[in-house]
Design a protein around this motif. Structure first.
Motif, PDB file in Angstrom:
ATOM      1  N   ASN A  43       0.780  -1.240   0.000  1.00  0.00           N
ATOM      2  CA  ASN A  43       0.000   0.000   0.000  1.00  0.00           C
ATOM      3  C   ASN A  43       0.809   1.287   0.000  1.00  0.00           C
ATOM      4  O   ASN A  43       0.265   2.353  -0.296  1.00  0.00           O
ATOM      5  CB  ASN A  43      -0.945   0.012   1.208  1.00  0.00           C
ATOM      6  CG  ASN A  43      -2.013  -1.062   1.110  1.00  0.00           C
ATOM      7  OD1 ASN A  43      -2.115  -1.761   0.118  1.00  0.00           O
ATOM      8  ND2 ASN A  43      -2.815  -1.206   2.153  1.00  0.00           N
ATOM      9  N   GLU A 208      -1.278   1.067   9.344  1.00  0.00           N
ATOM     10  CA  GLU A 208      -2.296   1.266   8.311  1.00  0.00           C
ATOM     11  C   GLU A 208      -2.826   2.697   8.320  1.00  0.00           C
ATOM     12  O   GLU A 208      -3.034   3.306   7.260  1.00  0.00           O
ATOM     13  CB  GLU A 208      -3.444   0.289   8.523  1.00  0.00           C
ATOM     14  CG  GLU A 208      -4.490   0.323   7.427  1.00  0.00           C
ATOM     15  CD  GLU A 208      -5.527  -0.772   7.586  1.00  0.00           C
ATOM     16  OE1 GLU A 208      -6.292  -0.999   6.625  1.00  0.00           O
ATOM     17  OE2 GLU A 208      -5.572  -1.402   8.669  1.00  0.00           O
ATOM     18  N   ASP A 212      -2.692   5.299   5.234  1.00  0.00           N
ATOM     19  CA  ASP A 212      -3.937   5.881   4.722  1.00  0.00           C
ATOM     20  C   ASP A 212      -3.939   7.407   4.820  1.00  0.00           C
ATOM     21  O   ASP A 212      -4.600   8.087   4.026  1.00  0.00           O
ATOM     22  CB  ASP A 212      -5.135   5.326   5.500  1.00  0.00           C
ATOM     23  CG  ASP A 212      -5.398   3.851   5.206  1.00  0.00           C
ATOM     24  OD1 ASP A 212      -4.859   3.352   4.203  1.00  0.00           O
ATOM     25  OD2 ASP A 212      -6.118   3.211   5.992  1.00  0.00           O
TER      26      ASP A 212
END
Length: 243
Positions: A43, A208, A212
């Motif tokens: 990611n 995370e 994000d």
């Protein structure tokens, strides 16, 4: 080594490989004891340092931890004056990009410029300066080296950040504790095209959240040698305690 028994640590999440990869893959990679969470590789966009895409940094100067982890790069910062001997040793040993600390509250001015020049000559992929480092000293370093300058920040104040950028900083490293995600979001809103990396925290959730919020790379703190030995010794005591 039973890394998985470190309760609550993101280091316990082992990367899984398929049977096909294990049996037939020609270029097999060596599995490290400390494996970075897969979410980072999947990611994170990554930072470009000396033509290499960096998504994960290990925050350590411990050679055993550096040898036994699979992070993309090393963030070599310590609470002492920067040392040419340490800089050279870590760069030669790591086998991966190293970003070296060259100044903060106590080390600044001419000394920091000298350390920045030395780090670049020794092969560092970048240098990093801590929060108190003054913009006038960043400018002096920028005039002498071509490698990226990273500045650790704990504030999203517009004028503060703009001053760093104008002085020659290339990347912000956000290390704001529980406020890290909030600070990253605010920096991205004010300077949407400026690269940001962030401390990942102690859990997968915090990592995370940092990703994000817009962090292009994550800084990971490894478990201590004490914690690692504790897991091993528990196993040994349970297995060999009766002998």
């Amino acid at each position: 080594m039973q890394i998985s028994s470190i309760s609550g640590s993101f280091w316990e999440n082992k990367k899984k490989s398929s049977l096909w990869d294990r049996l037939f893959r020609r270029n097999k990679t060596i599995t490290k004891a400390l494996t970075t969470p897969e979410i980072i590789g999947k990611n994170c966009q990554g930072l470009l340092l000396k033509n290499e895409i960096i998504k994960s940094f290990l925050f350590s100067t411990d050679m055993a931890l550096i040898e036994n982890n699979d992070a993309d790069a090393i963030l070599a910062v310590y609470p002492f004056p920067p040392s040419p001997k340490i800089i050279k040793t870590l760069i030669d040993f790591a086998g991966k990009p190293v970003v070296c600390g060259v100044g903060g509250g106590t080390t600044k001015g001419k000394k920091s410029v000298e350390m920045a020049i030395y780090a670049e000559q020794a092969g560092a992929s970048g240098i990093i300066v801590n929060i108190p480092f003054e913009n006038k000293d960043v400018k002096k370093i920028r005039e002498k080296v071509s490698i990226p300058i990273i500045a650790t920040v704990t504030s999203s104040d517009h004028d503060f950040l703009k001053g760093k950028i104008e002085a020659g900083v290339n990347v912000f490293h956000v290390s704001g504790g529980a406020n890290t995600t909030k600070i990253v979001k605010e920096i991205r809103a004010k300077f949407p095209d400026f690269p940001v990396m962030a401390t990942g925290g102690k859990s997968l959730n915090s990592i995370e959240e940092s990703i994000d919020s817009g962090s292009k790379a994550i800084v990971l703190s490894p478990p201590s040698n004490k914690d690692l030995f504790k897991t091993v010794m528990v196993k040994y005591r349970n297995t060999f305690g009766n002998f």
